[in-house]
Write an enzyme that holds these catalytic residues in place. Sequence first.
Site, PDB file in Angstrom:
ATOM      1  CE  LYS A 267      20.069  19.682   0.294  1.00  0.00           C
ATOM      2  NZ  LYS A 267      20.127  20.527  -0.903  1.00  0.00           N
TER       3      LYS A 267
ATOM      4  CB  SER B  12      19.308  27.669   1.964  1.00  0.00           C
ATOM      5  OG  SER B  12      18.690  28.291   0.879  1.00  0.00           O
TER       6      SER B  12
ATOM      7  NE  ARG C  98      25.597  29.106  -4.344  1.00  0.00           N
ATOM      8  CZ  ARG C  98      24.935  28.303  -3.539  1.00  0.00           C
ATOM      9  NH1 ARG C  98      24.407  28.767  -2.445  1.00  0.00           N
ATOM     10  NH2 ARG C  98      24.823  27.015  -3.813  1.00  0.00           N
TER      11      ARG C  98
ATOM     12  CG  HIS D 154      17.173  30.932  -3.919  1.00  0.00           C
ATOM     13  ND1 HIS D 154      17.059  30.680  -2.578  1.00  0.00           N
ATOM     14  CD2 HIS D 154      17.885  29.886  -4.423  1.00  0.00           C
ATOM     15  CE1 HIS D 154      17.654  29.531  -2.277  1.00  0.00           C
ATOM     16  NE2 HIS D 154      18.171  29.035  -3.372  1.00  0.00           N
TER      17      HIS D 154
HETATM   18  P1  ADP Z   1      19.551  22.548  -3.975  1.00  0.00           P
HETATM   19  O1  ADP Z   1      19.200  21.802  -2.734  1.00  0.00           O
HETATM   20  O2  ADP Z   1      19.056  21.905  -5.230  1.00  0.00           O
HETATM   21  O3  ADP Z   1      20.995  22.965  -4.075  1.00  0.00           O
HETATM   22  P2  ADP Z   1      18.960  25.280  -3.335  1.00  0.00           P
HETATM   23  O4  ADP Z   1      17.649  25.791  -2.884  1.00  0.00           O
HETATM   24  O5  ADP Z   1      20.089  25.318  -2.365  1.00  0.00           O
HETATM   25  O6  ADP Z   1      18.670  23.834  -3.880  1.00  0.00           O
HETATM   26  O7  ADP Z   1      19.393  26.050  -4.652  1.00  0.00           O
HETATM   27  C1  ADP Z   1      18.575  26.065  -5.790  1.00  0.00           C
HETATM   28  C2  ADP Z   1      19.309  26.760  -6.903  1.00  0.00           C
HETATM   29  O8  ADP Z   1      19.543  28.116  -6.541  1.00  0.00           O
HETATM   30  C3  ADP Z   1      20.679  26.168  -7.229  1.00  0.00           C
HETATM   31  O9  ADP Z   1      20.894  26.225  -8.618  1.00  0.00           O
HETATM   32  C4  ADP Z   1      21.634  27.073  -6.528  1.00  0.00           C
HETATM   33  O10 ADP Z   1      22.890  27.114  -7.185  1.00  0.00           O
HETATM   34  C5  ADP Z   1      20.914  28.406  -6.661  1.00  0.00           C
HETATM   35  N1  ADP Z   1      21.322  29.312  -5.593  1.00  0.00           N
HETATM   36  C6  ADP Z   1      21.401  29.072  -4.286  1.00  0.00           C
HETATM   37  N2  ADP Z   1      21.886  30.142  -3.607  1.00  0.00           N
HETATM   38  C7  ADP Z   1      22.112  31.090  -4.544  1.00  0.00           C
HETATM   39  C8  ADP Z   1      22.651  32.414  -4.520  1.00  0.00           C
HETATM   40  N3  ADP Z   1      23.093  32.974  -3.393  1.00  0.00           N
HETATM   41  N4  ADP Z   1      22.723  33.085  -5.686  1.00  0.00           N
HETATM   42  C9  ADP Z   1      22.309  32.502  -6.828  1.00  0.00           C
HETATM   43  N5  ADP Z   1      21.835  31.267  -6.932  1.00  0.00           N
HETATM   44  C10 ADP Z   1      21.737  30.556  -5.808  1.00  0.00           C
END
Ligand code: ADP
Length: 161
Positions: A42, A129, A91, A18
Amino acid sequence: MPDIAVYPGSFDPITNGHLDLLQRALKIFDRIIVAVATNAFKKSLFTIEERMEMCRVSLADYPTVSIDTFDGLLVKYATGKKARAILRGLRAVTDFEYEFQLAMMNRRLEPELETVFLMTGLRWVFLSSSILKEAAVHGGDIVGMVPEIVFQKLQEKFGLK
Ligand code: ADP
């Protein structure tokens, strides 16, 4: 008018992936609002307060990034904040299908608001995550994948040393 992007997500918890994406987006936007979803559907490991606090601490060095929470329609929230775009990360190919649907739905709901996708750094293409939590709960070494505060919180949560 500053160029504002809303970066929505669960951030359960925030990871270095992130952060990588935010750093890239800061070259494009004047201000970024990290919008932590309360997520009625969720189940999250961390409470909304915990998730926001970890974001706050991890992003303390970025004065143009603010942390907020939202529930309900993302496009409504984003237009209310005068955002020009929704920011999402990509990703591997697996992200595409879902992100495509989400972006199309959001466009249908709010045609003036664009979704901007950025590619994460190669180091983080495997990092999500949920995979992180899976590793942490079994005592896997997650050093270097998350900010220090998140590392501490995961250790507390799972009673790891
Ligand atoms: P959601 O539950 O909406 O998927 P996340 O917190 O998992 O929320 O992800 C929020 C955003 O961050 C999404 O656009 C996701 O693609 C991006 N994201 C998650 N992990 C990574 C990563 N390792 N690198 C870049 N972006 C990421």
